[in-house]
Design an enzyme around this catalytic site. Structure first.
Site, PDB file in Angstrom:
ATOM      1  N   LYS A 155       0.866  -1.186   0.000  1.00 19.96           N
ATOM      2  CA  LYS A 155       0.000   0.000   0.000  1.00 19.96           C
ATOM      3  C   LYS A 155       0.905   1.240   0.000  1.00 19.96           C
ATOM      4  CE  LYS A 155      -4.309   1.272   2.367  1.00 19.96           C
ATOM      5  NZ  LYS A 155      -5.191   1.485   1.240  1.00 19.96           N
TER       6      LYS A 155
HETATM    7  C1  LIG Z   1      -6.532  -0.009  -3.996  1.00 25.27           C
HETATM    8  C2  LIG Z   1      -7.269  -0.621  -2.858  1.00 25.27           C
HETATM    9  N1  LIG Z   1      -7.867  -1.803  -3.013  1.00 25.27           N
HETATM   10  C3  LIG Z   1      -8.536  -2.400  -2.028  1.00 25.27           C
HETATM   11  C4  LIG Z   1      -8.666  -1.795  -0.797  1.00 25.27           C
HETATM   12  C5  LIG Z   1      -9.422  -2.500   0.279  1.00 25.27           C
HETATM   13  O1  LIG Z   1      -8.527  -2.971   1.251  1.00 25.27           O
HETATM   14  P1  LIG Z   1      -8.980  -3.177   2.752  1.00 25.27           P
HETATM   15  O2  LIG Z   1     -10.198  -3.994   2.726  1.00 25.27           O
HETATM   16  O3  LIG Z   1      -7.841  -3.867   3.386  1.00 25.27           O
HETATM   17  O4  LIG Z   1      -9.228  -1.831   3.305  1.00 25.27           O
HETATM   18  C6  LIG Z   1      -8.056  -0.550  -0.572  1.00 25.27           C
HETATM   19  C7  LIG Z   1      -8.068   0.160   0.688  1.00 25.27           C
HETATM   20  O5  LIG Z   1      -8.757   0.304   1.506  1.00 25.27           O
HETATM   21  C8  LIG Z   1      -7.346   0.045  -1.634  1.00 25.27           C
HETATM   22  O6  LIG Z   1      -6.766   1.245  -1.469  1.00 25.27           O
END
Ligand SMILES: Cc1ncc(COP(=O)(O)O)c(C=O)c1O
Length: 306
Positions: A155
């Site tokens: 991330k």
């Molecule tokens: C690009 C992206 N995909 C998917 C998610 C979902 O991830 P999570 O469920 O861990 O928040 C996020 C962030 O929240 C994201 O920034």
């Protein structure tokens, strides 16, 4: 606005948490972050942080990709989070933003021989997508960053330019969200959410090799759908036009929670309104995150002393 931040090893007033314009991460996007939600339960008078260890485990994995030496363990990051939330005293739904970043000041694109820092703030947070019950989305003209260019699995702050391009294109064109294809033309995910389809009663989601962020909500839903609704999820590549013929579609993520998608590129999904399986998943998810399902209570860390 938050009143405090964790910065340079301690909790300080938010005004004291400032970085220089020469900071490496500000110049080159060389940081990683998390987004964690804490849910207020009025009946119990308690704030619950949802799946906090899983978020900090992912932060550690992101750090490995970006050569960031993260000196705090998953447990220590959890303690800092709870302390910060207690200092803020929030009694409402909250979003926590931990950041790890290359904090050296100066010029030079690289990841090695730089100082690393940790920062965190938390702020009250409601909806991320206004129309959670019926979002209208478009397939973006932007492609998802690739694992061999900017890995989506980590991330990385700089990678969110990709998400921002897609999101703004969608909103300026009158949509609520964007769905992004990867370099192979397969469906990857939303601008900041993972995605599930329902076809003939079957839940389908792109696998982790399709340049998605390995979402914690995604994993939560796979488990809940299997255990509680008797619906296993198939992880397989998804074509763009499957979005057009799906019976139901939803986006999921910490921010968006579970949002029903009712149209893609102006084609109605199913009946053009939230379908029954999405409704079921949403209801279950909201009960679980607020600590109301005893079986999953261990996913919810209470902030305040009982
Ligand atoms: C690009 C992206 N995909 C998917 C998610 C979902 O991830 P999570 O469920 O861990 O928040 C996020 C962030 O929240 C994201 O920034």
């Amino acid at each position: 606005m938050p009143r405090f931040a964790f910065f340079d090893g301690e909790i300080v007033p938010i005004e004291a948490a400032k970085v220089s314009i020469m900071t490496h991460a500000f110049n080159y996007g060389t940081g990683c972050f998390e987004g964690i939600r804490a849910y207020w339960d009025e009946a119990e008078g308690q704030l619950f942080v949802f799946r906090m260890p899983e978020h900090y485990q992912r932060l550690h994995r992101s750090a490995r990709v970006l050569h960031i030496g993260l000196s705090y363990s998953v447990e220590q990051l959890g303690h800092i989070t709870l302390e910060l939330l207690r200092r803020e005293g929030y009694r409402q739904d909250t979003y926590i933003r931990p950041l790890i970043y290359k904090s050296s000041e100066g010029v030079g694109v690289r990841l090695h021989d730089l100082e690393d820092s940790v920062a965190m703030f938390a702020l009250p947070f409601g909806r991320y997508v206004e129309k959670e019950e019926g979002a209208e989305v478009m397939v973006s003209s932007w492609r998802r960053v690739g694992d061999n260019a900017v890995p989506a699995r980590a991330k990385i702050t700089g990678a969110y330019v990709n998400s921002a391009l897609a999101k703004t294109e969608a909103v300026l064109n009158g949509y609520d969200e964007a769905i992004v294809l990867n370099q192979d033309g397969h469906v990857s995910e939303g601008s900041a959410e993972n995605l599930f389809l329902v076809r003939d009663g079957l839940l389908i989601t792109p696998p982790v090799t399709e340049n998605i962020l390995e979402g914690i909500t995604r994993a939560t839903i796979i488990e809940l759908a299997h255990e509680e609704l008797g619906r296993p999820t198939v992880e397989r590549p998804v074509d763009r036009t499957e979005l057009y013929v799906a019976d139901e579609l939803f986006l999921c993520g910490t921010g968006v929670q579970v949002a029903a998608v009712v149209s893609v590129d102006r084609r109605p999904v199913g009946g053009g309104q939230m379908g029954p399986i999405v409704r079921q998943v949403r209801e279950l998810y909201f009960d679980v995150v607020r600590g109301r399902v005893s079986r999953y209570r261990h996913w919810c860390t209470p902030v305040y002393e009982g």
